[in-house]
Design a protein around this motif. Structure first.
Motif, PDB file in Angstrom:
ATOM      1  N   HIS A 116     -12.745  -2.621  -3.466  1.00 28.80           N
ATOM      2  CA  HIS A 116     -14.022  -2.015  -3.843  1.00 28.80           C
ATOM      3  C   HIS A 116     -14.879  -2.993  -4.645  1.00 28.80           C
ATOM      4  CE1 HIS A 116     -16.838   1.165  -4.874  1.00 28.80           C
ATOM      5  NE2 HIS A 116     -16.748   0.806  -6.135  1.00 28.80           N
ATOM      6  N   THR A 117     -14.251  -3.724  -5.558  1.00 27.66           N
ATOM      7  CA  THR A 117     -15.000  -4.677  -6.382  1.00 27.66           C
ATOM      8  C   THR A 117     -15.528  -5.830  -5.534  1.00 27.66           C
ATOM      9  OG1 THR A 117     -13.547  -4.125  -8.234  1.00 27.66           O
ATOM     10  CG2 THR A 117     -14.905  -6.107  -8.440  1.00 27.66           C
ATOM     11  N   TYR A 118     -14.703  -6.337  -4.630  1.00 27.41           N
ATOM     12  CA  TYR A 118     -15.158  -7.381  -3.715  1.00 27.41           C
ATOM     13  C   TYR A 118     -16.327  -6.871  -2.859  1.00 27.41           C
ATOM     14  CZ  TYR A 118     -11.215 -10.552  -4.594  1.00 27.41           C
ATOM     15  OH  TYR A 118     -10.328 -11.424  -5.163  1.00 27.41           O
ATOM     16  N   GLY A 119     -16.192  -5.653  -2.342  1.00 26.12           N
ATOM     17  CA  GLY A 119     -17.254  -5.101  -1.523  1.00 26.12           C
ATOM     18  C   GLY A 119     -18.552  -4.916  -2.286  1.00 26.12           C
ATOM     19  N   LYS A 120     -18.431  -4.541  -3.557  1.00 27.43           N
ATOM     20  CA  LYS A 120     -19.620  -4.366  -4.382  1.00 27.43           C
ATOM     21  C   LYS A 120     -20.358  -5.688  -4.568  1.00 27.43           C
ATOM     22  CE  LYS A 120     -21.070  -2.393  -8.818  1.00 27.43           C
ATOM     23  NZ  LYS A 120     -20.627  -1.712 -10.048  1.00 27.43           N
TER      24      LYS A 120
ATOM     25  N   VAL B 191       0.826  -1.213   0.000  1.00 25.52           N
ATOM     26  CA  VAL B 191       0.000   0.000   0.000  1.00 25.52           C
ATOM     27  C   VAL B 191       0.858   1.259   0.000  1.00 25.52           C
ATOM     28  CG1 VAL B 191      -1.969  -1.096   1.125  1.00 25.52           C
ATOM     29  CG2 VAL B 191      -0.200  -0.005   2.516  1.00 25.52           C
ATOM     30  N   HIS B 192       2.137   1.134   0.301  1.00 27.72           N
ATOM     31  CA  HIS B 192       3.048   2.273   0.207  1.00 27.72           C
ATOM     32  C   HIS B 192       3.898   2.173  -1.061  1.00 27.72           C
ATOM     33  CE1 HIS B 192       1.954   2.442   4.475  1.00 27.72           C
ATOM     34  NE2 HIS B 192       2.251   3.723   4.408  1.00 27.72           N
ATOM     35  N   SER B 193       3.286   1.651  -2.089  1.00 26.03           N
ATOM     36  CA  SER B 193       3.943   1.500  -3.389  1.00 26.03           C
ATOM     37  C   SER B 193       2.914   1.814  -4.464  1.00 26.03           C
ATOM     38  CB  SER B 193       4.487   0.071  -3.540  1.00 26.03           C
ATOM     39  OG  SER B 193       3.420  -0.844  -3.730  1.00 26.03           O
ATOM     40  N   PRO B 194       3.300   1.756  -5.750  1.00 24.01           N
ATOM     41  CA  PRO B 194       2.303   1.977  -6.820  1.00 24.01           C
ATOM     42  C   PRO B 194       1.161   0.973  -6.833  1.00 24.01           C
ATOM     43  CG  PRO B 194       4.526   2.231  -7.671  1.00 24.01           C
ATOM     44  CD  PRO B 194       4.682   1.715  -6.276  1.00 24.01           C
ATOM     45  N   SER B 195       1.239  -0.074  -6.007  1.00 26.83           N
ATOM     46  CA  SER B 195       0.161  -1.070  -5.967  1.00 26.83           C
ATOM     47  C   SER B 195      -1.055  -0.600  -5.197  1.00 26.83           C
ATOM     48  CB  SER B 195       0.674  -2.369  -5.333  1.00 26.83           C
ATOM     49  OG  SER B 195       1.788  -2.876  -6.033  1.00 26.83           O
ATOM     50  N   LEU B 196      -0.997   0.578  -4.582  1.00 25.93           N
ATOM     51  CA  LEU B 196      -2.102   1.028  -3.744  1.00 25.93           C
ATOM     52  C   LEU B 196      -3.412   1.118  -4.515  1.00 25.93           C
ATOM     53  CD1 LEU B 196      -3.299   2.219  -1.170  1.00 25.93           C
ATOM     54  CD2 LEU B 196      -2.422   4.454  -1.871  1.00 25.93           C
ATOM     55  N   GLU B 197      -3.370   1.717  -5.705  1.00 26.42           N
ATOM     56  CA  GLU B 197      -4.608   1.904  -6.457  1.00 26.42           C
ATOM     57  C   GLU B 197      -5.257   0.576  -6.855  1.00 26.42           C
ATOM     58  OE1 GLU B 197      -6.235   4.199 -10.475  1.00 26.42           O
ATOM     59  OE2 GLU B 197      -4.146   4.429  -9.808  1.00 26.42           O
ATOM     60  N   PRO B 198      -4.515  -0.410  -7.412  1.00 24.63           N
ATOM     61  CA  PRO B 198      -5.163  -1.697  -7.712  1.00 24.63           C
ATOM     62  C   PRO B 198      -5.700  -2.397  -6.474  1.00 24.63           C
ATOM     63  CG  PRO B 198      -3.096  -1.505  -8.906  1.00 24.63           C
ATOM     64  CD  PRO B 198      -3.136  -0.356  -7.944  1.00 24.63           C
ATOM     65  N   ILE B 199      -5.026  -2.245  -5.337  1.00 24.98           N
ATOM     66  CA  ILE B 199      -5.508  -2.887  -4.111  1.00 24.98           C
ATOM     67  C   ILE B 199      -6.850  -2.297  -3.695  1.00 24.98           C
ATOM     68  CG2 ILE B 199      -5.052  -3.113  -1.639  1.00 24.98           C
ATOM     69  CD1 ILE B 199      -2.122  -3.495  -2.284  1.00 24.98           C
TER      70      ILE B 199
ATOM     71  N   PRO C  73       7.827  -1.609 -12.155  1.00 21.50           N
ATOM     72  CA  PRO C  73       7.491  -0.298 -11.599  1.00 21.50           C
ATOM     73  C   PRO C  73       5.998  -0.135 -11.332  1.00 21.50           C
ATOM     74  CG  PRO C  73       7.913  -0.117 -13.946  1.00 21.50           C
ATOM     75  CD  PRO C  73       8.242  -1.526 -13.573  1.00 21.50           C
ATOM     76  N   THR C  74       5.178  -0.910 -12.039  1.00 19.25           N
ATOM     77  CA  THR C  74       3.732  -0.840 -11.819  1.00 19.25           C
ATOM     78  C   THR C  74       3.224  -2.229 -11.503  1.00 19.25           C
ATOM     79  OG1 THR C  74       3.371  -1.151 -14.198  1.00 19.25           O
ATOM     80  CG2 THR C  74       3.434   1.115 -13.365  1.00 19.25           C
ATOM     81  N   PRO C  75       2.177  -2.356 -10.692  1.00 20.00           N
ATOM     82  CA  PRO C  75       1.697  -3.665 -10.265  1.00 20.00           C
ATOM     83  C   PRO C  75       0.893  -4.364 -11.351  1.00 20.00           C
ATOM     84  CG  PRO C  75       0.339  -1.944  -9.333  1.00 20.00           C
ATOM     85  CD  PRO C  75       1.464  -1.256 -10.058  1.00 20.00           C
ATOM     86  N   VAL C  76       0.777  -5.666 -11.180  1.00 17.83           N
ATOM     87  CA  VAL C  76      -0.027  -6.458 -12.098  1.00 17.83           C
ATOM     88  C   VAL C  76      -1.492  -6.293 -11.738  1.00 17.83           C
ATOM     89  CG1 VAL C  76       1.813  -8.097 -12.504  1.00 17.83           C
ATOM     90  CG2 VAL C  76       0.216  -8.479 -10.621  1.00 17.83           C
ATOM     91  N   GLY C  77      -2.369  -6.731 -12.647  1.00 20.37           N
ATOM     92  CA  GLY C  77      -3.801  -6.580 -12.405  1.00 20.37           C
ATOM     93  C   GLY C  77      -4.301  -7.555 -11.367  1.00 20.37           C
TER      94      GLY C  77
END
Length: 561
Positions: free
Chosen positions: A144-148, A131-139, A238-242
């Protein structure tokens, strides 16, 4: 230390009066060895027996000397018995060796059993790093998708509940109306039993479905987090996987709408708030941010969404960043002594928590169940110690009368606090549930009231467990009522302000984290005039940081004598 061998000795103290020099004798039973504070015991004795203040120093010295002497005598006698048993051959050497071995393993790191890192610790470290890396947004998008998906299933469950309730209500209405023509009391009773069975079956069906979905989401999410960390460390992307969203349950277009509980609680009252920066402390002053605001206490828990309902809110981002940090956010909720999710504000909190999956901690139902079991043991301990004649609490009859006889989970008293942990709420990591009674709404309380002492325990726990932001209901109620006059609100807020200030000053000596942000929550519905009175009172009680302004003049100013 509960299983440690102890004995009871009688402490005797004589003191004269100021005028007649008549000698009075005070006899108190003491548990030896005594592990409490001698100074606190002295204060309890002085208060319980209403002793004159001029004997406090002599009483303290006598208590310290007596406890030290009796403790040494106790250990000497115990050692003599062991020596005599060893000489006579009655001492079990093997049992003694096992006891020492167990003690060394529990108390000494060098001899302790090797313990590796648990799966929970590994997952916590992986999540905190991601969460302190570029992976924050996909996480956040994955959460959000799980919660939906969970919310959609809950919406379908509620729809089925409503349809079944309407159907059963109509059947019962028709049966009651035709009671004289065709229906009988027996048939109506049988219908009521059948309706209850249908409700139970439907509740079990949807409960199992929701639990299974959350368990599968938790498994997928945790596996994906560990896989994501491994891929980032090996490939240095540099960017996380999906995120693996392909295994998610299909989204139902007819209910493709993600709405939280906040929609039904939309208030027409204006949002009122004031913020201050204060300094507390006599020598080493510490800066704190103090805020007073109006609102619903559960608004800090509800996750709000924009019109599209697709993006997580900034509050969720801040909560994720601080989840495994030293800056946790806490909330004080006033609960009743019925520890469970069946009624009151605890039921509303559970409904909010169940809208999404808890990925990091046990679900709130499991946490409450664990607390229920611990409460039984804690209440039994409280009763056992209150009955002991050498307990300092036994000096005061009012304290003894407050202990209830029941050892069930409903035996929580006013001021008791239990804690739940959360990662799926909007702005809160830790919820402090303080037990209160309805008498707080109308009764006149003082600084020694159990609810005020409960606030002290909450502040102490927050300070020692890295909770740096805390929200407190300033009136010790969640809703306004007609009997809460302006004078009542002013007096109650003044008491809470002054007590919390004293606790914060005392907190500096406790160690641990510094309480950086303190929020006083006022119930919605309070008038702007009363709120302004409370907001004006706050800086007068706390020390607000105001700059000193000097005027520069061309002529020198002679100080007035």
């Amino acid at each position: 230390m509960s299983d440690e061998e102890t004995i009871v000795k009688m402490f005797s103290f004589q003191f004269p009066t100021c005028t007649t020099n008549q000698q009075y004798t005070l006899e108190i039973p003491l548990k030896i060895p005594y592990h409490g504070s001698i100074r606190e015991l002295t204060h309890r004795i002085m208060t319980a027996f209403k002793l004159p203040c001029y004997i406090e120093t002599d009483l303290l010295d006598s208590l310290q000397h007596t406890v030290k002497k009796l403790t040494e005598q106790f250990h000497d006698d115990k050692a003599e018995l062991l020596i005599d048993a060893a000489k006579s051959g009655n001492l079990d050497i093997e049992e003694l060796i096992k006891s020492w071995e167990k003690t060394y393993k529990l108390k000494t790191v060098e001899y302790a059993e090797p313990r590796g890192t648990t799966d929970e610790e590994l997952f916590a470290a992986a999540y905190h790093k991601l969460v302190h890396s570029p992976s924050l947004e996909p996480i956040l998008q994955a959460e959000h998708t799980y919660g939906k998906a969970v919310t959609e299933v809950i919406q379908m469950r509620d729809t089925d509940y409503d349809q079944l309730t309407q159907k059963q209500t109509e059947e019962m209405r028709v049966a009651v109306e035709t009671l004289e023509t065709g229906s009988t009391e027996r048939s109506i009773n049988e219908m009521a039993g059948r309706h209850f069975e249908e409700q139970s079956l439907l509740q079990g069906h949807w409960g199992s479905r929701v639990d299974a979905l959350k368990l599968e989401q938790r498994r997928q999410y945790r596996n994906w987090i560990m896989k994501l960390l491994e891929e980032q460390q090996t490939s240095m992307l540099p960017t996380p996987v999906g995120s693996p969203m392909s295994s998610m349950p299909p989204i139902h277009p007819e209910i493709d709408r993600f709405v939280g509980n906040d929609d039904k609680n939309t208030t027409v009252y204006p949002q009122l708030e004031e913020s201050f920066t204060i300094h507390l402390g006599s020598q080493m002053k510490q800066m704190h941010n103090i805020r007073i605001l109006t609102g619903d206490v559960l608004d800090f828990c509800r996750i709000r969404h924009n019109d599209s309902g697709m993006d997580p809110t900034p509050q969720r981002l801040q909560t994720a960043l601080g989840l495994y940090s030293n800056d946790l956010c806490g909330l004080v909720i006033l609960s009743d002594n019925h520890l469970g999710s069946y009624s009151g504000i605890t039921k509303e909190l559970c409904s909010i928590c169940q809208l999404t999956t808890e990925f990091h901690f046990p679900p709130i139902d499991e946490q409450l169940e664990k607390i229920r079991e611990d409460v039984k043991e804690a209440v039994a301990w409280r009763q056992a110690h209150s009955r002991e004649g050498n307990d300092p609490q036994a000096f005061c009859a009012t304290v003894r009368s407050q202990v209830r006889k029941s050892t069930s989970s409903k035996s929580l008293q006013t001021g008791d606090v239990f804690i739940t942990r959360h990662s799926n709420l909007a702005q809160i990591h830790v919820v402090f549930h303080m037990v209160v009674h309805d008498s707080l709404r109308s009764g006149d309380i003082n600084s020694r009231h159990p609810a005020i002492l409960g606030l002290r325990n909450i502040l102490k726990t927050a300070c020692t467990n890295d909770v740096t932001t805390l929200t407190i209901p300033v009136l010790l109620v969640h809703e306004m009522s007609e009997d809460m006059t302006v004078a009542w609100c002013t007096k109650r807020a003044e008491l809470v302000f002054k007590c919390v200030k004293g606790f914060m000053i005392e907190m500096a000596s406790w160690g641990g984290a510094e309480l950086k942000n303190l929020q006083f929550l006022v119930p919605t519905g309070m008038s702007e005039e009363v709120f302004g009175t409370l907001a004006t009172m706050l800086p007068s009680i706390f020390r607000v940081s105001n700059p000193l302004v000097f005027k520069a003049t061309s002529t020198p100013q002679t100080p007035k004598k």
